[in-house]
Design an enzyme around this catalytic site. Structure first.
Site, PDB file in Angstrom:
ATOM      1  N   ALA A  33       0.571  -1.106  -0.204  1.00 38.86           N
ATOM      2  CA  ALA A  33      -0.326  -0.248  -0.228  1.00 38.86           C
ATOM      3  C   ALA A  33       0.667   1.149   0.077  1.00 38.86           C
ATOM      4  O   ALA A  33       0.337   2.226  -0.799  1.00 38.86           O
ATOM      5  CB  ALA A  33      -0.674   0.125   1.249  1.00 38.86           C
ATOM      6  N   LYS A 105     -24.354  -5.750  -0.652  1.00 38.96           N
ATOM      7  CA  LYS A 105     -24.613  -6.173  -1.940  1.00 38.96           C
ATOM      8  C   LYS A 105     -26.298  -5.224  -1.976  1.00 38.96           C
ATOM      9  O   LYS A 105     -26.509  -4.373  -2.952  1.00 38.96           O
ATOM     10  CB  LYS A 105     -24.681  -6.910  -2.720  1.00 38.96           C
ATOM     11  CG  LYS A 105     -24.585  -8.549  -1.470  1.00 38.96           C
ATOM     12  CD  LYS A 105     -23.866  -9.504  -1.523  1.00 38.96           C
ATOM     13  CE  LYS A 105     -24.165  -9.168   0.052  1.00 38.96           C
ATOM     14  NZ  LYS A 105     -22.588 -10.072   0.244  1.00 38.96           N
ATOM     15  N   GLY A 187     -25.058 -24.758   9.528  1.00 46.04           N
ATOM     16  CA  GLY A 187     -24.666 -23.612   9.369  1.00 46.04           C
ATOM     17  C   GLY A 187     -24.412 -22.694   8.314  1.00 46.04           C
ATOM     18  O   GLY A 187     -24.263 -21.679   7.586  1.00 46.04           O
ATOM     19  N   GLU A 190     -28.839 -20.028   6.011  1.00 46.10           N
ATOM     20  CA  GLU A 190     -29.403 -18.991   7.760  1.00 46.10           C
ATOM     21  C   GLU A 190     -30.980 -19.539   8.023  1.00 46.10           C
ATOM     22  O   GLU A 190     -31.089 -20.440   7.596  1.00 46.10           O
ATOM     23  CB  GLU A 190     -29.652 -17.547   7.095  1.00 46.10           C
ATOM     24  CG  GLU A 190     -28.268 -17.027   6.764  1.00 46.10           C
ATOM     25  CD  GLU A 190     -27.743 -16.078   7.329  1.00 46.10           C
ATOM     26  OE1 GLU A 190     -28.050 -16.050   7.694  1.00 46.10           O
ATOM     27  OE2 GLU A 190     -26.475 -15.187   6.996  1.00 46.10           O
ATOM     28  N   LYS A 205     -26.379  -9.247  -6.605  1.00 43.72           N
ATOM     29  CA  LYS A 205     -25.098  -9.772  -7.078  1.00 43.72           C
ATOM     30  C   LYS A 205     -24.603  -9.631  -8.177  1.00 43.72           C
ATOM     31  O   LYS A 205     -23.510  -8.589  -8.877  1.00 43.72           O
ATOM     32  CB  LYS A 205     -24.270 -10.669  -6.682  1.00 43.72           C
ATOM     33  CG  LYS A 205     -23.778 -10.585  -4.972  1.00 43.72           C
ATOM     34  CD  LYS A 205     -23.849 -12.160  -5.110  1.00 43.72           C
ATOM     35  CE  LYS A 205     -23.692 -12.301  -2.910  1.00 43.72           C
ATOM     36  NZ  LYS A 205     -23.458 -13.522  -2.180  1.00 43.72           N
ATOM     37  N   GLY A 302     -17.547 -16.403   4.465  1.00 48.87           N
ATOM     38  CA  GLY A 302     -16.766 -16.680   5.035  1.00 48.87           C
ATOM     39  C   GLY A 302     -15.618 -15.646   5.441  1.00 48.87           C
ATOM     40  O   GLY A 302     -15.914 -14.445   4.941  1.00 48.87           O
TER      41      GLY A 302
HETATM   42  N1  HSE Z   1     -25.419 -15.310   1.535  1.00 49.68           N
HETATM   43  C1  HSE Z   1     -24.678 -15.762   0.709  1.00 49.68           C
HETATM   44  C2  HSE Z   1     -23.916 -17.074   0.337  1.00 49.68           C
HETATM   45  C3  HSE Z   1     -23.180 -14.411   1.040  1.00 49.68           C
HETATM   46  O1  HSE Z   1     -25.146 -17.745   0.773  1.00 49.68           O
HETATM   47  O2  HSE Z   1     -23.437 -16.796  -0.728  1.00 49.68           O
HETATM   48  C4  HSE Z   1     -22.821 -13.815   1.500  1.00 49.68           C
HETATM   49  O3  HSE Z   1     -23.635 -12.992   0.528  1.00 49.68           O
END
Ligand code: HSE
Length: 436
Positions: A33, A105, A187, A190, A205, A302
């Site tokens: 940087a 996003k 996990g 959600e 996206k 992640g």
């Molecule tokens: N929930 C998104 C996914 C990740 O399952 O790819 C974050 O945008």
């Protein structure tokens, strides 16, 4: 040179990853940087957890307003998500002359035009590599690496949750509801998976990629959004028999009539590299006129993969902070005064190939009736699969793949096919892309 000072809004999974990677790779990042990047302030409602992660290395507050107005912060990282409070904070940060890095996003796909304009007027940068496909540097690739190209189309597996579910459905022959429960237990999904499974996250996206690819404003409200919750295991199996995989794709295509912007389950040839992207991984295929096809693959979510994208933005901003705003990379790849007003096409006007499954009486003339309707609608059949009726059954499945045609032709033909007395129930329609 003095370190550039960063204020972090939200130190959850990605925030913690950002803090840790910055600390771990501090020396190399500084060498890249040109000056140190230091998180000096963190806002989080859970101040105890924030203290624990940061170990007293920076000021922790529970009011994000203190960060976006602080004279001691140069860059704000917004990791709160959503379009409510996050929007207010981002606009306030801009108004206070801060550069902003965001992974949000939803915010950019819905309010991006207002936010980019505010940033432009104020001469600050909004960076959002982490908003699309997590750790994959797809924004950088589209905006800079592929800048010589006229982008023709983009097709991406840009939601890991749904790709995990589809991979499991195919692998284990299970239905959607069963796999969703398993994904939630592990996990991957959600507790409220609506945005993922109904295609909304992927459409956010795709909307952002479409704007960057073609130099048009972000227009999430014009995107076709269709998820995987109605997809049946039967269709995954039939697609497989015909040599295809079903993926939830975010697609944006340039056509003579306008831009296609759509998210839906899509059959793609099993032999394509992108068809073999399994589990929660993401991949984006970009077709440029000069370069041809390029494919980007990696983790779309992640802690540290997303932090990788957030920090890349911090480095970009650090390098360009002192540059004349006119000479920075434009937010949406094209100069703000050179944006196009190419329309986003309504779904009825898009052109693609189709998979049609119908349950029909096994008697003379049925196939002839169906093919006559397709011929009358100028729809050409590419492949067909007919199953023998099961023992004791009088009806069977017919599956047809069509050549490319307009969506409105297929819709009209389906109405007529469903009206035949020999066709039971509804025709299942899925879209198919050869991606060649
Ligand atoms: N929930 C998104 C996914 C990740 O399952 O790819 C974050 O945008």
């Amino acid at each position: 040179m003095k370190p550039i000072r960063v204020g972090l809004l939200g130190i959850g999974t990605v925030g913690a990853g950002t803090f840790n990677v910055l600390k771990r790779n501090q020396e190399e990042i500084t060498r890249r940087a040109g000056r140190a990047i230091q998180i000096t302030m963190v806002a989080d409602l859970n101040t105890a957890r924030a203290q624990e992660i940061t170990g007293g290395a920076c000021q922790v507050v529970n009011d994000a307003n203190l960060v976006v107005t602080s004279p001691d912060v140069d860059i704000v990282i917004e990791l709160i998500g959503g379009y409510g409070i996050a929007k207010d904070l981002v606009l306030k940060a801009i108004a206070n002359g801060k550069h902003v890095v965001t992974a949000n996003k939803a915010l950019l796909a819905t309010h991006g035009n207002e936010i980019f304009k505010a940033a432009q007027d104020k001469g600050v940068m909004i960076a959002f590599e982490a908003a699309v496909a997590g750790g994959i540097p797809i924004i950088k690739a589209l905006r800079e690496g592929l800048t010589a190209n006229r982008i023709q189309w983009i097709a991406g597996i840009i939601n890991g949750t749904t790709n995990f579910i589809l991979s499991e459905m195919r692998d284990k022959g299970l239905d959607f509801a069963t796999v969703l429960k398993e994904a939630q237990r592990l996990g991957y999904a959600e507790a409220d998976p609506t945005f993922d499974i109904e295609g909304v996250d992927a459409a956010h996206k795709a909307t952002i990629m479409s704007a960057i690819a073609y130099g048009v404003p972000v227009q999430f409200d014009k995107a076709h959004v269709e998820g995987i919750s109605k997809l049946q295991a039967t269709d995954i199996r039939y697609a497989e028999e015909l040599g295809y995989r079903i993926k939830l794709l975010g697609i944006t295509k340039r056509t003579d009539a306008g831009i296609e912007l759509r998210v839906h389950p899509t059959l793609i040839p099993a032999k394509r590299l992108i068809a073999n992207v399994e589990g929660a991984m993401n991949a984006v295929l970009v077709q440029g006129d000069a370069v041809g096809a390029t494919l980007y693959y990696g983790k779309g979510a992640g802690s540290e993969p997303t932090a990788s994208a957030v920090i890349a933005d911090l480095v970009d901003i650090t390098r360009l902070a002192t540059a004349d705003p006119e000479h920075r990379v434009p937010h949406l790849a094209f100069q703000p005064n050179a944006m196009a007003d190419t329309p986003i096409l309504p779904m009825s006007e898009i052109t693609t190939s189709y998979y049609l499954r119908m349950h029909v009486a096994d008697q003379p003339g049925v196939l002839a009736d169906v093919t006559r309707i397709l011929a009358d609608s100028m729809i050409s059949i590419d492949a067909m699969l007919q199953k023998e009726p099961a023992e004791g059954e009088t009806h069977t499945d017919i599956i047809m793949l069509t050549h490319k045609t307009k969506e409105k032709n297929v819709e009209a033909a389906i109405k007529k096919i469903e009206a035949l007395s020999t066709v039971m129930g509804q025709v299942t329609k899925l879209r198919l892309e050869e991606l060649s």
